[in-house]
Design an enzyme around this catalytic site. Structure first.
Site, PDB file in Angstrom:
ATOM      1  N   GLU A  56      18.674  -1.023  17.904  1.00 30.84           N
ATOM      2  CA  GLU A  56      17.786  -0.012  18.486  1.00 30.84           C
ATOM      3  C   GLU A  56      17.311  -0.423  19.880  1.00 30.84           C
ATOM      4  OE1 GLU A  56      16.720  -0.118  14.000  1.00 30.84           O
ATOM      5  OE2 GLU A  56      17.627  -1.427  15.513  1.00 30.84           O
ATOM      6  N   CYS A  79      13.582  -2.032  11.223  1.00 31.88           N
ATOM      7  CA  CYS A  79      12.700  -3.049  10.665  1.00 31.88           C
ATOM      8  C   CYS A  79      11.248  -2.740  11.009  1.00 31.88           C
ATOM      9  CB  CYS A  79      13.093  -4.438  11.160  1.00 31.88           C
ATOM     10  SG  CYS A  79      13.013  -4.657  12.950  1.00 31.88           S
ATOM     11  N   SER A 172      53.416 -22.779  -2.929  1.00 31.41           N
ATOM     12  CA  SER A 172      52.995 -21.377  -2.847  1.00 31.41           C
ATOM     13  C   SER A 172      53.205 -20.765  -1.472  1.00 31.41           C
ATOM     14  CB  SER A 172      51.508 -21.261  -3.224  1.00 31.41           C
ATOM     15  OG  SER A 172      50.711 -21.999  -2.324  1.00 31.41           O
ATOM     16  N   LEU A 208      40.352 -22.864   5.030  1.00 31.11           N
ATOM     17  CA  LEU A 208      39.490 -21.753   4.617  1.00 31.11           C
ATOM     18  C   LEU A 208      38.543 -21.276   5.724  1.00 31.11           C
ATOM     19  CD1 LEU A 208      38.592 -22.986   1.015  1.00 31.11           C
ATOM     20  CD2 LEU A 208      40.456 -21.467   1.713  1.00 31.11           C
TER      21      LEU A 208
END
Length: 362
Positions: A56, A79, A172, A208
């Site tokens: 905003e 908020c 894999s 990761l």
């Protein structure tokens, strides 16, 4: 399909603004705002990284005096409290807006209707629930965590047509193609944490982390997820690739002085349910991605800790000796775990299925 209203069209513009911020704002929600006057957007904004201004504020700054008497479209309730920044609801009042349209109410107890009340008390017309589904999709974790104290958990799996995730040896790389593997980076990037098991670390020496995103040139602008390893026997090798960035690593297992000296956060061994609650309560982690082997993935599913499953399926067969996607042992149909298919996306030759657990009506 019914024609979209003007309010919906403008709100979708605000949703698009929020989309620009989804990788950079954690733990804050990604919020978008547009200010419209005389059918023209005069101000746009999206949440800045933590410590910066909210959507905003940016939109009001761009609109200037044109905000007076205009309409603001905001994807999350403004908020109402003083935190790192002043209340956005009061900023909208001070700018002289005539109307504020809100997509999602904020379940955060510090807001929870107070932002709307500030606006209405100032005589501003307020409309809520416009494009709520689209806006909520961008902040599923924040909305769930604020309402329940639990994070939104996504389980990611990649398998062959016969439901296998690796050869019997553990090999894999690679079942899925490049597009599917690239797509996984998005789910990591919107997650506060990626959880895996020690067996996956030992087999793959995985990192990761987020290494590339199609829509982001500067990867340093992305808030990297915390990596969490469940290691109940303390087997994490000190030379694992995860240890290259110990400041973003948590390990749940027995205390180790070498990990403490490296700066790794060590967590007491506890249930999955307790761990997830801890992540919200102590670390403001609202979105969790599980990338693990069959045992841990099955545990999350059987303990009903999964909100959404992201399943990549490759058009290949690996055979009956290859490792199964899950290792649950059911003997009756009544024990099955059923899912609702909500989205199917083709990625190269692979398919991504988005599923949510089927909830039986009471």
């Amino acid at each position: 399909m019914s024609e979209l209203s003007q309010d919906q069209l403008w709100m979708l513009q605000a949703v698009a603004e929020a989309g620009k911020a989804i990788y950079r704002t954690r733990p804050n929600p990604a919020v978008g705002c547009v200010i419209v006057r005389d059918h023209v957007i005069v101000g746009r904004g999206a949440t800045a990284p933590v410590g910066g201004s909210h959507a905003e504020v940016f939109a009001l700054r761009e609109a200037g005096e044109l905000a007076r008497g205009a309409t603001a479209y905001v994807t999350l309730e403004p908020c109402a409290h003083y935190g790192r920044t002043p209340p956005c609801a009061k900023a909208l009042v001070n700018a002289g807006l005539a109307k504020v349209v809100i997509a999602c109410s904020d379940p955060n107890p510090l807001v929870a209707g107070k932002g709307v009340q500030i606006l209405r008390d100032a005589g501003i017309e307020v409309l809520t629930g416009v494009c709520e589904e689209q806006a909520a999709e961008q902040n599923k974790g924040f909305l769930k965590a604020m309402a329940t104290g639990r994070p939104y958990v996504r389980l990611k799996v990649a398998s062959s047509l016969d439901g296998r995730t690796a050869m019997a040896s553990g090999e894999s790389k690679w079942i899925t193609g490049a597009q599917a593997r690239s797509d996984v980076q998005h789910w990591r990037a919107i997650s506060g944490a990626v959880i895996t098991g020690i067996e996956t670390v030992l087999a793959d020496d995985c990192q990761l982390n987020v290494r590339a995103l199609d829509a982001v040139e500067d990867i340093s602008s992305v808030v990297q997820p915390v990596r969490i390893v469940l290691d109940r026997k303390g087997r994490l090798p000190f030379n694992a690739k995860l240890m290259e960035h110990p400041e973003t690593l948590m390990v749940m297992g027995p205390y180790r002085q070498d990990l403490a000296d490296a700066g790794v956060i060590q967590l007491e061994i506890q249930s999955l349910e307790s761990l997830l609650s801890l992540l919200v309560r102590e670390y403001q982690i609202y979105d969790v991605l599980v990338e693990a082997g069959a045992t841990l993935s099955t545990a999350f599913l059987q303990q009903k800790q999964v909100d959404e499953m992201i399943s990549y399926v490759a058009p290949t067969f690996l055979g009956q000796s290859a490792r199964a996607m899950f290792n649950a042992d059911f003997s009756r149909m009544a024990e099955q775990l059923r899912f609702k298919l909500v989205q199917v996306t083709q990625l190269g030759d692979d398919v991504r299925l988005k599923l949510i657990p089927f909830q039986e009506s009471v």
